[in-house]
Enzyme design. Structure first.
Site, mmCIF file in Angstrom:
data_model
loop_
_atom_site.group_PDB
_atom_site.id
_atom_site.type_symbol
_atom_site.label_atom_id
_atom_site.label_comp_id
_atom_site.label_asym_id
_atom_site.label_seq_id
_atom_site.Cartn_x
_atom_site.Cartn_y
_atom_site.Cartn_z
ATOM 1 N N ILE A 35 64.235 25.257 -28.512
ATOM 2 C CA ILE A 35 63.576 24.505 -27.441
ATOM 3 C C ILE A 35 62.081 24.790 -27.583
ATOM 4 O O ILE A 35 61.591 25.812 -27.105
ATOM 5 C CB ILE A 35 64.090 24.932 -26.048
ATOM 6 N N PRO A 36 61.347 23.913 -28.274
ATOM 7 C CA PRO A 36 59.941 24.191 -28.625
ATOM 8 C C PRO A 36 58.972 24.019 -27.454
ATOM 9 O O PRO A 36 58.153 23.099 -27.418
ATOM 10 C CB PRO A 36 59.666 23.188 -29.740
ATOM 11 N N CYS A 37 59.045 24.936 -26.510
ATOM 12 C CA CYS A 37 58.225 24.823 -25.307
ATOM 13 C C CYS A 37 56.732 24.887 -25.611
ATOM 14 O O CYS A 37 55.923 24.401 -24.827
ATOM 15 C CB CYS A 37 58.619 25.867 -24.280
ATOM 16 N N PHE A 38 56.363 25.433 -26.763
ATOM 17 C CA PHE A 38 54.941 25.495 -27.118
ATOM 18 C C PHE A 38 54.350 24.106 -27.325
ATOM 19 O O PHE A 38 53.135 23.943 -27.337
ATOM 20 C CB PHE A 38 54.719 26.374 -28.364
ATOM 21 N N ARG A 39 55.178 23.083 -27.459
ATOM 22 C CA ARG A 39 54.701 21.711 -27.640
ATOM 23 C C ARG A 39 54.397 21.008 -26.321
ATOM 24 O O ARG A 39 54.092 19.817 -26.315
ATOM 25 C CB ARG A 39 55.738 20.898 -28.423
#
Length: 107
Positions: free
Chosen positions: A51-55
């Site tokens: 889950i690429p929350c940094f995006r």
């Protein structure tokens, strides 16, 4: 599907080299008023590898000073590794990198 699961399902779709805003994720997850809920969900992200929350950035392209997995510098580094560029003000260049799922596929 819970609110957080809906949010995570949307965030998983953001492609490499693109970003989305908290409000955009809220809208795509089903409620445009969930921007703060999106922030909380990403702060407790149970699976940052998938889950690429940094995006996810704010509406101005600013990264989070409270980025849950290493601080704002880590978020900037992860985005740069994907080719995301920043303005002189230190914000993501949204003209180049904002995700448009209706054009690029997704949701």
């Amino acid at each position: 599907m819970s609110t957080f699961e809906r949010i995570y399902a949307v965030v998983r779709q953001i492609p490499r080299g693109k970003v989305a805003t908290y409000g955009q994720i809220a809208l795509l997850a089903g409620n445009p008023r969930w921007a703060r809920v999106v922030g909380y969900a990403l702060h407790v992200n149970p699976d940052p590898e998938h889950i690429p929350c940094f995006r996810v950035v704010n509406r101005l392209g600013a990264v989070s000073s409270a980025f849950a997995f290493g601080g704002e510098n880590m978020q900037i580094e992860l985005l740069r590794q994907e080719g995301v560029t920043f303005t002189q003000e230190g914000r993501v260049d949204l003209k180049k990198h904002l995700w448009h799922p209706e054009k690029e596929g997704g949701v």
